[in-house]
Every structure is written in C-alpha cells, then in structure tokens.
Design an enzyme around this catalytic site. Structure first.
Site: not given
Ligand code: MN
Length: 216
Positions: A83, A186, A188
């Site tokens: 990001c 994102h 993660e």
C-alpha cells in the site's frame, strides 16, 4: 508480523529515526524489507503541491523509508512494499502518484472499501510476463482495497504488473534480478485465510533465507 511468522520468518519492527548510520545498520541486519501501509506520501517529493484532497502526511517516515530503500538497494536485498510501501517505492525511484483517485473521473471503482480488512472486494489483473505472476501463479486475483493515492507514472526501471478493472495501477516491480515489488492492496490482512496471498510472504521469506545461506 503474523504473515511473516506464519511463513517461518522472524519479523523486526524498525523504529523511525533520522540517524543515517542507524538506518545503514538496519539494512545490514535484515534480510528483506517489507514497507507497510500508513500515511499519505508528501507530494513535494515528486514536485507537486498538496491537493485539497490529500490526507495526513508523515514526512519523517518518508525520509526514513527513502534512506532504508537506498541502503537496501545498495545491498541488493529483496523489498516488498505494501500500500503506502508501494507508493514510497515508486516515488523513491522517480515515479509520481495521484494524490486522490476519488477525484479522477475514470477511476470508478471503490478503492477505499468499508468492509472488514480480510474481505477481498475488487479484482486485479496480473501481467503474465512478471515476477508477481510467477510468485502467485494467477492472472486474476481478488484483493482488499484501502487507498486513495495510486501510482500515476511508473518509476524508471519499473513496470506496472497489476491493474484494477478501472485501470488503477495495483502492482509495480523493478526490472532485473533483485526483487523490488510493490502491491497496492494489503496481502497481510488477507493471508490468514487466503493461500494466494500467503505465497507472497512465503516467496519473500524464502528469498531472505537464500540471503542467509549466501552470507555463510
Ligand atoms: Mn484498489
């Protein structure tokens, strides 16, 4: 942190500092750099005045990230930007950003989703001839989306390798051997329940382990 541990990596969170010799040591001591999400990037860094729709900036962190990138590059260690991290990479290497894609008529998709972070909401098409495609093994993936900045001109030496259906750049990578990859979503936040996103962390942790072996 969880996405790194899940794939057998050891995460270190680096405190922001302006001390260049400390940042040099950070770069020497880590095997791979993951630049995480966060604030908007200071547009003065690509010689643009702040537009009225720019959010909060954090110039000290921009400087810290730039110096980290400079040192990681010197050492040819792999880099993953997430990001804001993707935007920092593009800016550091000489590209530019849109300060607010919501102000663009052609960017019609919702890139600032209101849903929970582990819910993928829009599609990304991945260039077949890319490292990202090699890593994920997919031409089309679903991602979450929490951004209002995006890559405008891709940095020299880089290629845009992922696009949302409205044309917004969602991934960039450096041409050449050393992995410098940025993704606008994102991974993660998706990785716990999403095997495709886990591959990204698996890959970069493996690259880090190769670094370790080379050092011995
Ligand atoms: Mn998006």
């Amino acid at each position: 942190v969880q996405a790194v541990i899940r794939e057998g990596g050891i995460p270190y969170i680096l405190p922001i500092t302006s001390d260049i010799s400390v940042i040099e040591e950070f770069a020497k001591n880590i095997d791979v750099l993951i630049l995480s999400g966060g604030h908007d990037i200071n547009p003065l860094l690509w010689k643009e005045e702040p537009s009225k729709n720019l959010g909060e900036i954090f110039p000290e962190r921009d400087n810290f990230d730039f110096t980290l990138l400079e040192n990681m590059e010197k050492l040819k260690k792999p880099i993953l930007g997430i990001c804001r991290g993707e935007q920092v990479i593009n800016t550091y290497f000489g590209g530019t950003l849109y300060q607010d894609i919501n102000s663009l008529e052609w960017a019609t998709l919702k890139h600032n989703q209101k849903n929970r972070p582990d819910l993928a909401t829009h599609t990304v098409n991945i260039e077949k001839n890319s490292k990202l495609h090699e890593i994920l093994g997919e031409e089309e993936i679903l991602v979450n989306s929490f951004h209002h900045l995006a890559v405008k001109t891709v940095a020299p030496g880089f290629k845009a390798v992922g696009f949302a259906k409205d044309g917004v750049v969602e991934a960039i990578e450096k041409q050449g051997n050393n992995l410098v990859l940025g993704v606008q979503w994102h991974p993660e936040m998706l990785a716990e329940k999403n095997n495709i996103m886990r591959k990204l962390f698996k890959y970069i942790i493996n690259e880090a382990k190769k670094e370790k072996v080379n050092e011995r």
